[in-house]
Design a protein around this motif. Structure first.
Motif, PDB file in Angstrom:
ATOM      1  N   LEU A 170      -0.533  -8.416  -7.459  1.00 43.71           N
ATOM      2  CA  LEU A 170       0.239  -7.782  -6.395  1.00 43.71           C
ATOM      3  C   LEU A 170      -0.468  -6.575  -5.798  1.00 43.71           C
ATOM      4  O   LEU A 170      -0.287  -6.261  -4.626  1.00 43.71           O
ATOM      5  CB  LEU A 170       1.607  -7.351  -6.922  1.00 43.71           C
ATOM      6  N   VAL A 171      -1.297  -5.895  -6.593  1.00 42.05           N
ATOM      7  CA  VAL A 171      -1.950  -4.681  -6.100  1.00 42.05           C
ATOM      8  C   VAL A 171      -3.315  -4.935  -5.467  1.00 42.05           C
ATOM      9  O   VAL A 171      -3.972  -3.987  -5.030  1.00 42.05           O
ATOM     10  CB  VAL A 171      -2.099  -3.635  -7.227  1.00 42.05           C
ATOM     11  N   ASP A 172      -3.761  -6.186  -5.398  1.00 40.28           N
ATOM     12  CA  ASP A 172      -5.095  -6.482  -4.867  1.00 40.28           C
ATOM     13  C   ASP A 172      -5.340  -5.856  -3.498  1.00 40.28           C
ATOM     14  O   ASP A 172      -6.424  -5.347  -3.230  1.00 40.28           O
ATOM     15  CB  ASP A 172      -5.338  -7.989  -4.787  1.00 40.28           C
ATOM     16  N   ASP A 173      -4.349  -5.879  -2.648  1.00 46.49           N
ATOM     17  CA  ASP A 173      -4.506  -5.319  -1.302  1.00 46.49           C
ATOM     18  C   ASP A 173      -4.615  -3.799  -1.320  1.00 46.49           C
ATOM     19  O   ASP A 173      -5.006  -3.192  -0.320  1.00 46.49           O
ATOM     20  CB  ASP A 173      -3.340  -5.729  -0.410  1.00 46.49           C
TER      21      ASP A 173
END
Length: 53
Positions: free
Chosen positions: A42-45
């Motif tokens: 979820l935090v890749d961006d």
């Protein structure tokens, strides 16, 4: 050389029985080495932003 049971191998090496069962059928070192997969998170961006903070 006499064959040892998986339970005996675990006792001798101090390994959990499940670990012995997992690795016993491997026929090469390559199959013993964990292969990690890159999965989306979820935090890749937001990774660059989070590293800057």
């Amino acid at each position: 050389m006499a064959r040892m049971s998986k339970a005996a191998i675990g006792r001798r090496l101090g390994l959990h029985p499940a670990t012995v069962r997992k690795f016993a059928p491997a026929d090469s070192v390559g199959k013993l080495i964990a292969q990690t997969e890159q999965r989306a998170h979820l935090v890749d961006d937001y990774v660059e932003y989070l590293h800057r903070q």
